[in-house]
Design a protein around this motif. Structure first.
Motif, PDB file in Angstrom:
ATOM      1  N   THR A 360      72.184  -6.533  -0.216  1.00  0.00           N
ATOM      2  CA  THR A 360      73.223  -6.010   0.680  1.00  0.00           C
ATOM      3  C   THR A 360      72.647  -5.669   2.048  1.00  0.00           C
ATOM      4  O   THR A 360      73.231  -5.994   3.081  1.00  0.00           O
ATOM      5  CB  THR A 360      73.872  -4.753   0.065  1.00  0.00           C
ATOM      6  OG1 THR A 360      74.171  -5.021  -1.289  1.00  0.00           O
ATOM      7  CG2 THR A 360      75.113  -4.373   0.822  1.00  0.00           C
ATOM      8  N   HIS A 361      71.494  -5.035   2.045  1.00  0.00           N
ATOM      9  CA  HIS A 361      70.838  -4.638   3.296  1.00  0.00           C
ATOM     10  C   HIS A 361      70.560  -5.875   4.167  1.00  0.00           C
ATOM     11  O   HIS A 361      70.937  -5.924   5.339  1.00  0.00           O
ATOM     12  CB  HIS A 361      69.538  -3.911   2.948  1.00  0.00           C
ATOM     13  CG  HIS A 361      68.763  -3.421   4.123  1.00  0.00           C
ATOM     14  ND1 HIS A 361      68.784  -2.113   4.543  1.00  0.00           N
ATOM     15  CD2 HIS A 361      67.928  -4.063   4.989  1.00  0.00           C
ATOM     16  CE1 HIS A 361      68.004  -1.977   5.608  1.00  0.00           C
ATOM     17  NE2 HIS A 361      67.476  -3.141   5.902  1.00  0.00           N
ATOM     18  N   GLU A 362      69.933  -6.873   3.576  1.00  0.00           N
ATOM     19  CA  GLU A 362      69.599  -8.074   4.353  1.00  0.00           C
ATOM     20  C   GLU A 362      70.858  -8.845   4.754  1.00  0.00           C
ATOM     21  O   GLU A 362      70.889  -9.487   5.805  1.00  0.00           O
ATOM     22  CB  GLU A 362      68.616  -8.972   3.594  1.00  0.00           C
ATOM     23  CG  GLU A 362      67.284  -8.300   3.196  1.00  0.00           C
ATOM     24  CD  GLU A 362      66.546  -7.592   4.334  1.00  0.00           C
ATOM     25  OE1 GLU A 362      66.760  -7.946   5.514  1.00  0.00           O
ATOM     26  OE2 GLU A 362      65.771  -6.660   4.043  1.00  0.00           O
ATOM     27  N   GLY A 364      73.536  -7.420   5.665  1.00  0.00           N
ATOM     28  CA  GLY A 364      73.986  -6.697   6.865  1.00  0.00           C
ATOM     29  C   GLY A 364      73.295  -7.237   8.107  1.00  0.00           C
ATOM     30  O   GLY A 364      73.931  -7.529   9.126  1.00  0.00           O
ATOM     31  N   HIS A 365      71.964  -7.408   8.015  1.00  0.00           N
ATOM     32  CA  HIS A 365      71.226  -7.980   9.149  1.00  0.00           C
ATOM     33  C   HIS A 365      71.721  -9.403   9.443  1.00  0.00           C
ATOM     34  O   HIS A 365      71.933  -9.784  10.584  1.00  0.00           O
ATOM     35  CB  HIS A 365      69.730  -8.068   8.823  1.00  0.00           C
ATOM     36  CG  HIS A 365      69.007  -6.757   8.852  1.00  0.00           C
ATOM     37  ND1 HIS A 365      69.040  -5.916   9.934  1.00  0.00           N
ATOM     38  CD2 HIS A 365      68.202  -6.155   7.940  1.00  0.00           C
ATOM     39  CE1 HIS A 365      68.278  -4.851   9.683  1.00  0.00           C
ATOM     40  NE2 HIS A 365      67.769  -4.963   8.485  1.00  0.00           N
ATOM     41  N   ALA A 366      71.848 -10.192   8.371  1.00  0.00           N
ATOM     42  CA  ALA A 366      72.196 -11.606   8.528  1.00  0.00           C
ATOM     43  C   ALA A 366      73.591 -11.756   9.146  1.00  0.00           C
ATOM     44  O   ALA A 366      73.795 -12.562  10.064  1.00  0.00           O
ATOM     45  CB  ALA A 366      72.137 -12.315   7.169  1.00  0.00           C
ATOM     46  N   CYS A 388      69.381  -2.257  14.974  1.00  0.00           N
ATOM     47  CA  CYS A 388      69.389  -3.290  13.922  1.00  0.00           C
ATOM     48  C   CYS A 388      69.683  -2.700  12.552  1.00  0.00           C
ATOM     49  O   CYS A 388      70.418  -3.279  11.757  1.00  0.00           O
ATOM     50  CB  CYS A 388      68.005  -3.928  13.818  1.00  0.00           C
ATOM     51  SG  CYS A 388      67.806  -5.375  14.821  1.00  0.00           S
ATOM     52  N   GLU A 389      69.071  -1.546  12.275  1.00  0.00           N
ATOM     53  CA  GLU A 389      69.218  -0.985  10.928  1.00  0.00           C
ATOM     54  C   GLU A 389      70.597  -0.376  10.700  1.00  0.00           C
ATOM     55  O   GLU A 389      70.960  -0.087   9.557  1.00  0.00           O
ATOM     56  CB  GLU A 389      68.106   0.024  10.636  1.00  0.00           C
ATOM     57  CG  GLU A 389      66.709  -0.569  10.624  1.00  0.00           C
ATOM     58  CD  GLU A 389      66.511  -1.710   9.630  1.00  0.00           C
ATOM     59  OE1 GLU A 389      67.111  -1.664   8.535  1.00  0.00           O
ATOM     60  OE2 GLU A 389      65.781  -2.662   9.960  1.00  0.00           O
ATOM     61  N   ILE A 390      71.376  -0.169  11.754  1.00  0.00           N
ATOM     62  CA  ILE A 390      72.739   0.354  11.531  1.00  0.00           C
ATOM     63  C   ILE A 390      73.523  -0.655  10.692  1.00  0.00           C
ATOM     64  O   ILE A 390      74.203  -0.289   9.729  1.00  0.00           O
ATOM     65  CB  ILE A 390      73.505   0.584  12.856  1.00  0.00           C
ATOM     66  CG1 ILE A 390      72.747   1.541  13.782  1.00  0.00           C
ATOM     67  CG2 ILE A 390      74.905   1.145  12.569  1.00  0.00           C
ATOM     68  CD1 ILE A 390      73.431   1.731  15.139  1.00  0.00           C
ATOM     69  N   HIS A 391      73.402  -1.937  11.048  1.00  0.00           N
ATOM     70  CA  HIS A 391      74.220  -2.950  10.365  1.00  0.00           C
ATOM     71  C   HIS A 391      73.838  -3.095   8.908  1.00  0.00           C
ATOM     72  O   HIS A 391      74.684  -3.235   8.035  1.00  0.00           O
ATOM     73  CB  HIS A 391      74.071  -4.295  11.079  1.00  0.00           C
ATOM     74  CG  HIS A 391      74.237  -4.189  12.554  1.00  0.00           C
ATOM     75  ND1 HIS A 391      73.161  -4.080  13.402  1.00  0.00           N
ATOM     76  CD2 HIS A 391      75.330  -4.098  13.318  1.00  0.00           C
ATOM     77  CE1 HIS A 391      73.602  -3.961  14.642  1.00  0.00           C
ATOM     78  NE2 HIS A 391      74.911  -3.966  14.624  1.00  0.00           N
ATOM     79  N   SER A 392      72.529  -3.074   8.642  1.00  0.00           N
ATOM     80  CA  SER A 392      72.069  -3.254   7.263  1.00  0.00           C
ATOM     81  C   SER A 392      72.388  -2.029   6.421  1.00  0.00           C
ATOM     82  O   SER A 392      72.928  -2.134   5.321  1.00  0.00           O
ATOM     83  CB  SER A 392      70.567  -3.537   7.276  1.00  0.00           C
ATOM     84  OG  SER A 392      69.887  -2.568   8.045  1.00  0.00           O
ATOM     85  N   MET A 393      72.067  -0.843   6.943  1.00  0.00           N
ATOM     86  CA  MET A 393      72.265   0.377   6.152  1.00  0.00           C
ATOM     87  C   MET A 393      73.748   0.696   5.960  1.00  0.00           C
ATOM     88  O   MET A 393      74.148   1.206   4.920  1.00  0.00           O
ATOM     89  CB  MET A 393      71.554   1.550   6.833  1.00  0.00           C
ATOM     90  CG  MET A 393      70.046   1.435   6.792  1.00  0.00           C
ATOM     91  SD  MET A 393      69.273   2.735   7.786  1.00  0.00           S
ATOM     92  CE  MET A 393      67.584   2.667   7.172  1.00  0.00           C
TER      93      MET A 393
HETATM   94 ZN    ZN Z   1      66.377  -3.614   7.677  1.00  0.00          ZN
END
Ligand code: ZN
Length: 567
Positions: A360-362, A364-366, A388-393
């Motif tokens: 799920t996290h990756e 979000g990045h993708a 960047c980490e907002i989207h994944s988390m």
């Molecule tokens: Zn990340």
């Protein structure tokens, strides 16, 4: 656009040749210098962008193919050639960026592309000068020494040999003596090599301070911020945020540890107990990677049409590599091929709940980088690290209602653990950040003084932690196991800032799920076109630097975590 994306196996970019690239860059410099109008320069910028998309795609493919088979001599040699070429490429690009920064048409260019690219290029220009080239080489040799020293760990336990990564699995073992013994083994390794760990760090602090002075900074803190592209906030903002974590989150973290102690039936929760939340152990997903992809497909189909279409594309074009294989590198990440407008997810599933979180996290990045493909500049495909980490988390929370697909009856427990673990992470995360400020503001401190700095951080942010008889960490050495501190200075607060945004998405999704999700999807499209604070507020979130930002989240989290009323 998605129809144009080839299958992963067909993706190929010829290796760039330095002479040809230099020639191409020289042509671009000349065209910029001779441009008679803003439009002429915009045309050059667009040509440069195409060139960068090709080079970046080659770089991403070269790294990825090496990670997929670290034993393949061809992949390894290609990767080494790339490592040699990249500082030269950086140099060529910085020269072009300097021309754009000093362009007579700068205001027109900013009107066309936005100011963020210029802010990023300014940071690039401030942090690089040929005078520090040797220092950069020394820095990367020192970080490589740290990596090698860590990888040399061979920890013998019950007839098997483990490294520092594989021994970590015992941190959540239900048997307390196993957790205790393996923690002792881990930290004994650090104690046995304490002098070397100290020496490497001491030299890193010295070389980074030297670079800062050469570039005109007072100390490394300012250079570190610039290297991390901290655009619309400063040290004072970060200080405010850390104080908010101390004031608002540390009390919840203490309550969570107390809850954990009671659940485990212990007199005292020790450092080696922290990895196990309750006696039932951690929830496990119900199947392998093929099964997980099926569940994820059902989830995204219900969640949002754009996420659904995207996940279908990732599967169709073979852009997911999730299983462990011999000679495949460890870890999980998302990379992107800007020439094709396609991302790629790399992971190493191990049958734990972590697999669900990683996928799920990756994703979000993708999904973010895929959604940002229409941005006018390469610089905007990915935001700066904390954004960047907002989207994944956030996607980890926005998929919460579908966790039954993966965990069945254990889904509620998974959600509770996930939320609790992330809140528990915040005090540790800010401790790592605060510590580094002390280190670089006092570059002449001795290794013993640095251990005292760390102990001050533990007293402040992790007041209940008890190391008992564990070697090394009882003397303030825990930070030496945190590789970011050695390898990417000041890259850590990023996770806590992004988590503070993700937690807001969680709280808002509990109020109005559809609205929160729509704002998330729109945020992904904005990519890196804005700096951190501006991105957060553009998505209807409060800036983590605002006092009180975490209070509403924590109030909502308490009942979800089954904690009693606030004391
Ligand atoms: Zn990340």
């Amino acid at each position: 656009m998605s129809e144009a994306i080839p299958n992963f196996s067909e993706m190929h970019v010829d290796e760039p040749v330095l002479d040809e690239l230099t020639e191409q860059y020289n042509e671009l410099y000349l065209a910029l210098d001779n441009a008679g109008s803003a439009q002429d320069q915009i045309d050059v910028l667009q040509r440069w962008d195409q060139l960068r998309r090709r080079i970046d795609t080659w770089g991403a493919l070269t790294s990825l193919r090496f990670y997929q088979d670290t034993a393949d001599p061809e992949c390894k040699a290609a990767r080494e050639r790339m490592d040699e070429l990249s500082p030269k490429l950086q140099n060529l690009a910085v020269e072009l960026k300097k021309r754009l920064l000093n362009s007579p048409y700068r205001s027109e260019l900013e009107a066309r592309f936005g100011q963020q690219a210029f802010a990023i290029w300014e940071a690039d220009a401030r942090t690089f000068d040929p005078a520090i080239e040797e220092d950069l080489v020394e820095e990367s040799k020192l970080t490589a020494r740290y990596t090698e020293l860590r990888s040399s760990a061979k920890l013998e336990y019950k007839g098997e040999t483990y490294n520092l990564s594989s021994i970590a699995r015992f941190a959540s073992d239900p048997d307390r003596s196993v957790r205790h013994e393996t923690s002792q083994l881990r930290w004994q390794f650090f104690k046995d090599h304490a002098d070397e760990f100290d020496e490497i760090y001491d030299q890193l602090v010295k070389v980074r301070t030297r670079m800062a002075h050469k570039l005109g900074y007072d100390n490394y803190v300012g250079l570190g911020y610039d290297r991390m592209y901290r655009i619309d906030y400063d040290q004072g903002d970060v200080d405010t945020f850390r104080k908010e974590v101390e004031r608002v989150v540390v009390p919840v973290a203490r309550a969570l540890r107390e809850q954990q102690r009671r659940a485990l039936g212990l007199d005292k929760l020790m450092a080696w107990d922290e990895g196990i939340r309750d006696p039932e152990g951690n929830p496990k997903p119900g199947g392998d990677s093929t099964w997980m992809k099926e569940q994820a497909a059902k989830m995204y189909a219900e969640l949002h049409p754009e996420l659904d279409g995207f996940f279908t594309l990732m599967r169709k074009r073979d852009l997911l590599d999730l299983d462990v294989r011999e000679n495949k590198a460890g870890g999980g990440f998302c990379t992107g091929f800007p020439l094709y407008g396609a991302p790629y997810i790399f992971a190493n599933f191990n049958g734990t709940k972590h697999d669900v979180t990683v996928l799920t996290h990756e994703m979000g990045h993708a999904f973010q980088v895929y959604s940002s493909d229409d941005q006018p500049l390469m610089d905007y495909l990915w935001p700066t690290m904390e954004s960047c980490e907002i989207h994944s988390m956030s996607l980890e929370y926005l998929t919460f209602p579908w966790m039954e697909l993966f965990f069945g009856d254990d889904a509620a427990r998974f959600r509770r653990h996930h939320l609790g673990d992330n809140l528990l992470f915040l005090p540790y995360g800010v401790a790592v950040d605060h510590f580094q400020h002390l280190v670089y503001e006092n570059p002449d401190a001795t290794p013993a003084e640095r251990r005292q700095f760390w102990q001050q951080m533990e007293a402040r942010y992790l007041p209940d932690r008890d190391y008992g008889d564990l070697p090394h960490v009882d003397e303030g050495g825990l930070w030496q196991g945190q590789l970011h501190i050695y390898e990417v200075p000041f890259y850590y607060i990023d996770y806590t800032l992004a988590e503070s945004c993700a937690l807001q998405f969680w709280a808002q999704s509990e109020e109005d799920f559809a609205d929160a999700l729509e704002r998330y999807v729109e945020l992904c499209k904005r990519g890196g076109s804005l700096p951190f604070k501006a991105l957060a507020t553009s998505a209807g979130l409060r800036s983590p630097f605002e006092a009180g930002c975490l209070e509403a989240v924590v109030e909502r989290a308490r009942p979800a975590l089954l904690l009693e009323e606030s004391p």
